[in-house]
Design a protein around this motif. Structure first.
Motif: not given
Length: 161
Positions: A83-106
């Motif tokens: 559950g927390w892995l999926l939550f983290s992946a969703a947060a990183e995808l959100t950072q990568a797609s919505l925020d110009a100043h943030r970078v999603g990182d595996w």
């Protein structure tokens, strides 16, 4: 109580993860420059800002895993960690797609999942120890308390009464 505390910690983590810019960007830049100076003086390159950032992500998710076990102790450990892995992946995808100043990182997903897993393991260890030591010394010495000794020791005790 653990569920309420989990919601408070989760709100803080969400604030950090979804903030439009890097949290404390100036401090992060200063820390990165400090490590670069230390590297020029011989500090091994594997010990640097990336290591500190990875460990910070581990520490950030550790209480989430711990409090999840306290709030839902009967859930299997792998469900809690997943559950927390999926939550983290969703947060990183959100950072990568919505925020110009943030970078999603595996690597952040791995660090966050590791922190949650360590929290789950620590809580399960702690609960196991708490259950083992739940009885007081007086309870263990009480004649009505169940005897935890072997059958032979129990039979010998009954003979000497």
């Amino acid at each position: 109580m653990a569920r309420v505390l989990l919601m408070v910690v989760l709100a803080a983590v969400l604030l950090i993860l979804l903030w439009p810019t890097r949290p404390a960007a100036a401090s992060q830049n200063a820390l990165q420059a400090w490590f670069e100076r230390l590297h020029s003086r011989g500090l091994p390159t594997w010990l640097g800002f990336g290591t500190v950032e990875f460990l910070a992500n581990v520490v950030m998710f550790l209480p989430l895993g711990f409090l999840t076990v306290l709030g839902w102790p009967r859930r299997p450990w792998w469900v809690q960690v997943t559950g927390w892995l999926l939550f983290s992946a969703a947060a990183e995808l959100t950072q990568a797609s919505l925020d110009a100043h943030r970078v999603g990182d595996w690597r952040d997903v791995i660090a966050n999942g590791s922190g949650a897993a360590l929290g789950v393991l620590a809580a399960r260890w702690w609960l196991r120890r708490a259950v083992r030591g739940a009885g007081t010394r007086a309870d263990r010495l009480s004649p009505t308390a169940p005897d935890r000794r072997s059958g032979r020791a129990l039979a010998a005790r009954r003979r000497h009464r």
